[in-house]
Design an enzyme around this catalytic site. Structure first.
Site, PDB file in Angstrom:
ATOM      1  N   THR A 423       0.827  -1.211   0.000  1.00 10.62           N
ATOM      2  CA  THR A 423       0.000   0.000   0.000  1.00 10.62           C
ATOM      3  C   THR A 423       0.863   1.264   0.000  1.00 10.62           C
ATOM      4  O   THR A 423       2.033   1.231   0.383  1.00 10.62           O
ATOM      5  CB  THR A 423      -0.964   0.007   1.201  1.00 10.62           C
ATOM      6  OG1 THR A 423      -1.572  -1.266   1.300  1.00 10.62           O
ATOM      7  CG2 THR A 423      -2.047   1.044   1.076  1.00 10.62           C
ATOM      8  N   ASP A 478      -9.009  -9.582   2.605  1.00 11.50           N
ATOM      9  CA  ASP A 478      -9.495  -8.629   3.621  1.00 11.50           C
ATOM     10  C   ASP A 478     -10.925  -8.962   4.057  1.00 11.50           C
ATOM     11  O   ASP A 478     -11.444  -8.370   5.005  1.00 11.50           O
ATOM     12  CB  ASP A 478      -9.457  -7.180   3.093  1.00 11.50           C
ATOM     13  CG  ASP A 478      -8.090  -6.531   3.271  1.00 11.50           C
ATOM     14  OD1 ASP A 478      -7.189  -7.180   3.850  1.00 11.50           O
ATOM     15  OD2 ASP A 478      -7.913  -5.379   2.840  1.00 11.50           O
TER      16      ASP A 478
HETATM   17  N1  GLU Z   1      -5.634  -4.181   2.119  1.00 12.94           N
HETATM   18  C1  GLU Z   1      -5.440  -3.305   3.231  1.00 12.94           C
HETATM   19  C2  GLU Z   1      -6.676  -2.457   3.460  1.00 12.94           C
HETATM   20  O1  GLU Z   1      -7.380  -2.159   2.545  1.00 12.94           O
HETATM   21  C3  GLU Z   1      -4.249  -2.433   3.055  1.00 12.94           C
HETATM   22  C4  GLU Z   1      -3.004  -3.251   3.107  1.00 12.94           C
HETATM   23  C5  GLU Z   1      -1.828  -2.566   3.686  1.00 12.94           C
HETATM   24  O2  GLU Z   1      -1.840  -1.389   3.914  1.00 12.94           O
HETATM   25  O3  GLU Z   1      -0.833  -3.225   3.911  1.00 12.94           O
HETATM   26  O4  GLU Z   1      -6.940  -2.086   4.553  1.00 12.94           O
END
Ligand code: GLU
Length: 656
Positions: A423, A478
């Site tokens: 991210t 998620d």
């Molecule tokens: N998939 C995560 C989310 O949408 C983010 C992943 C990350 O920041 O490492 O919360």
């Protein structure tokens, strides 16, 4: 006998109270009414310090991406154009974190109309997805297989944004990324320090063509070596020429569909079809708004849990004098750190039960942020004690005006944070005062591990791989990994997998406004569920501790991401660490907290705008390769190319 409160009356009473509180600013003993006082701009550098800009500023986690954004601003683009250019450039230079194989949330403030909104490009589950689809798989098997790949949203959402609110054509906005992919860039330490080659469990090593890209011949790429991505350049040229539909159909769509049919050992293929890709739509949403110490905090609502959880924590902690050392608080004091950990534990209990994709499930947005509800949730928290029993979710429904919708379905009771490391967050401001705060992701580092692409019939050699140059996300992890029931209602949990649904996110692109509604700060972070806490820490740093924007980024952070979770800490800016005092961490241990060994938490980028002077400031995080570029910059410092100077008219993009 206790009379049971009528939930409707309670809700109306608390709503009325909220309205009164919103209007009734503190009146001083001398009769002055602070509602009309100018509020300080949070994060401003001291006089004579910190560089101020006037015609735009970008802050990103990578220098090439910052350059891409700055060039687009200099070419007449606005903050939306710049943010989209940054997102595409990051796909080239930080491909392990985000890109067109994934999705994210873009928060936009338009200066002319004063409107703030978000563009939800979150990945969706394909039509063939089912609540039990991860059954029998380990998390690693699922997250490295096609079963975890969601329908990517970035291309659709960014194209919509540029078309509606940008000033430049999409093809122009993609130019810097295409050039980086074609001509190459010098590998940065973060690009090569990623665990791709060193770690036996790296996602980058599951699929041979991915391993070959990140670790050619099995060896790490040297810092400074030229890295290109010709297949990605080709993909981006196709999108630039034909528009976003070219991504959701034809050859690129075939690459995505074939890519997500692959799986790691013991894993499972995905079920995505062309119809899933063609059905993808990005969604424009209002931000979720909360207040803290007289400022408005706007953030990303469902399907993200970001703004709701940050907002709850701020409301719960507001009764403590966090910035006041003489009252036993102040930055890094045991009392401050303890109440921070306790509001995190409490809010994360609510998050696990109540938050999910509100297009599919009832999420009590109003109730969760209702002042009476958060006051009730905050009540057991004390500066000098740890809650002996782990907090459980409360029931915000009586405080929620929309709680009597038919067929309510409550959000998930299980949460699986999954591994972090991915991210990216970036911010952009332009000379018109438009502002963007954008968090983008492919979930894990390297996403699901496979590039979009396929091996043509009869050839399994890496050299035969038809690559489209971008990694596919594993965002569907998620969702609740195992389907679950809500203990209150017995109904299916709202963060369970369902066709077309978006998995719950923690991403929290945020902005702070003064009470006149003027935007002052745009910020956010990566870091899985720690995103929420990074945004919370930085908010306290700005609004309670009076730090400058860079100090607010550099300061150490504290994070707890579950009701019974341990306390994670980091030591701050890695180049000049300023850790929390040992005595404070020891005090937390004495109270019963488990305190983990320090590790980096998040990568925060900030823009601050002073509405009185029009000056703009940027701050970036050296936990990654944070870079700020402000405008105007000295002509001799400019590389001189890539300028079409399409800034003839004065349209600021605020056309709707
Ligand atoms: N998939 C995560 C989310 O949408 C983010 C992943 C990350 O920041 O490492 O919360």
């Amino acid at each position: 006998m206790q009379a049971s409160a009528d939930p409707r009356r309670l809700a109306i009473a608390s709503c009325t109270l909220a309205i009164l509180l919103a209007w009734a600013g503190p009146v001083h003993a001398d009769g002055r009414d602070s509602r009309w006082k100018e509020q300080p701009v949070p994060g401003l550098p001291a006089k004579g310090e910190g560089q101020a800009f006037r015609t735009g500023v970008v802050a990103t986690a990578n220098p090439y991406a910052a350059e891409a954004g700055a060039q687009i601003l200099e070419s007449g683009g606005n903050a939306v154009d710049a943010a989209v250019a940054i997102a595409y450039a990051l796909n080239v230079v930080e491909p392990q974190s985000a890109g067109i194989g994934g999705g994210g949330f873009m928060m936009v403030h338009l200066a002319k109309s004063g409107r703030t909104f978000t563009i939800d490009t979150r990945e969706r589950a394909p039509a063939g997805a089912t609540p039990g689809m991860f059954s029998g798989l380990s998390f690693t098997q699922a997250s490295t297989s096609g079963i975890s790949v969601g329908v990517p949203g970035m291309v659709r959402g960014t194209a919509d944004a540029v078309q509606r609110w940008g000033r430049l054509p999409l093809a122009r906005v993609l130019k810097p990324a295409i050039r980086l992919a074609d001509d190459g860039f010098a590998a940065t330490p973060r690009f090569v320090a990623s665990p791709a080659c060193a770690s036996a469990t790296s996602r980058a090593k599951v699929y041979p063509e991915t391993a070959e890209y990140f670790c050619p011949g099995g060896l790490p790429i040297a810092v400074g070596a030229l890295v290109t991505n010709k297949p990605l350049a080709q993909t981006l040229r196709t999108i630039a020429r034909e528009g976003p539909d070219a991504f959701y159909s034809g050859e690129i769509a075939k690459g995505i569909i074939e890519g997500q049919k692959r799986m790691s050992a013991g894993g499972k293929p995905g079920t995505m079809t062309l119809a899933d890709l063609q059905a993808y739509e990005a969604t424009k949403r209002d931000p979720v708004v909360s207040s803290y110490r007289g400022y408005l905090i706007k953030g990303m609502g469902p399907p993200s849990s970001g703004a709701l959880t940050v907002g709850q924590m701020l409301k719960m902690i507001e009764r403590f004098p966090i910035g006041d050392a003489s009252a036993g608080f102040g930055f890094g004091s045991p009392a401050t750190l303890n109440v921070m950990a306790e509001v995190m534990r409490t809010a994360f209990a609510d998050r696990a039960l109540w938050m999910g994709d509100a297009d599919f499930s009832y999420v009590p947005v109003k109730g969760l942020l209702d002042p009476a509800y958060t006051a009730m949730r905050s009540e057991p928290i004390a500066p000098t004690a740890r809650l002996a029993v782990n907090p459980v979710a409360g029931d915000p429904r009586p405080y929620d005006m929309s709680a009597w919708m038919p067929a309510t379905q409550l959000a998930g009771v299980t949460s699986f944070a999954g591994p972090g490391g991915s991210t990216t967050h970036f911010v952009a401001a332009d000379k018109w005062g438009n502002l963007v705060s954008y968090t983008n992701t492919i979930e894990s580092g390297y996403g699901a591990g496979m590039f979009a692409g396929y091996y043509p019939d009869g050839c399994a050699e890496i050299s035969c791989f038809k690559s489209f140059g971008f990694l596919l996300n594993n965002e569907l992890t998620d969702f609740n990994f195992t389907p679950s029931l809500n203990p209150f209602t017995g109904e299916a949990a709202a963060n369970d997998v369902a066709p077309g649904k978006r998995p719950r996110s923690s991403m929290s692109p945020s902005m702070i406004f003064d009470r006149k509604g003027r935007p002052l700060v745009a910020y956010g972070s990566p870091g899985g569920s720690t995103i929420i806490n990074s945004v919370f820490n930085v908010t306290l740093n700005l609004l309670d501790h009076g730090m400058t924007l860079q100090q607010a980024i550099d300061a150490p952070r504290l994070s707890v991401t579950a009701a019974g979770g341990s306390v994670s800490i980091d030591t701050g800016n890695p180049l000049s660490p300023t850790p929390f005092p040992d005595a404070s961490l020891e005090a937390l241990r004495v109270l019963g907290h488990t305190v983990n060994a320090p590790a980096d938490i998040g990568s925060v980028q900030i823009v601050v705008i002073d509405p009185k002077t029009g000056k703009q400031y940027g701050g970036a995080d050296l936990r990654r390769e944070g870079t700020v570029i402000g405008l105007p910059r000295p002509r001799h410092g400019h590389r001189g190319h890539d300028r079409d100077d399409e800034d003839a008219d004065d349209d600021d993009g605020d056309d709707d």
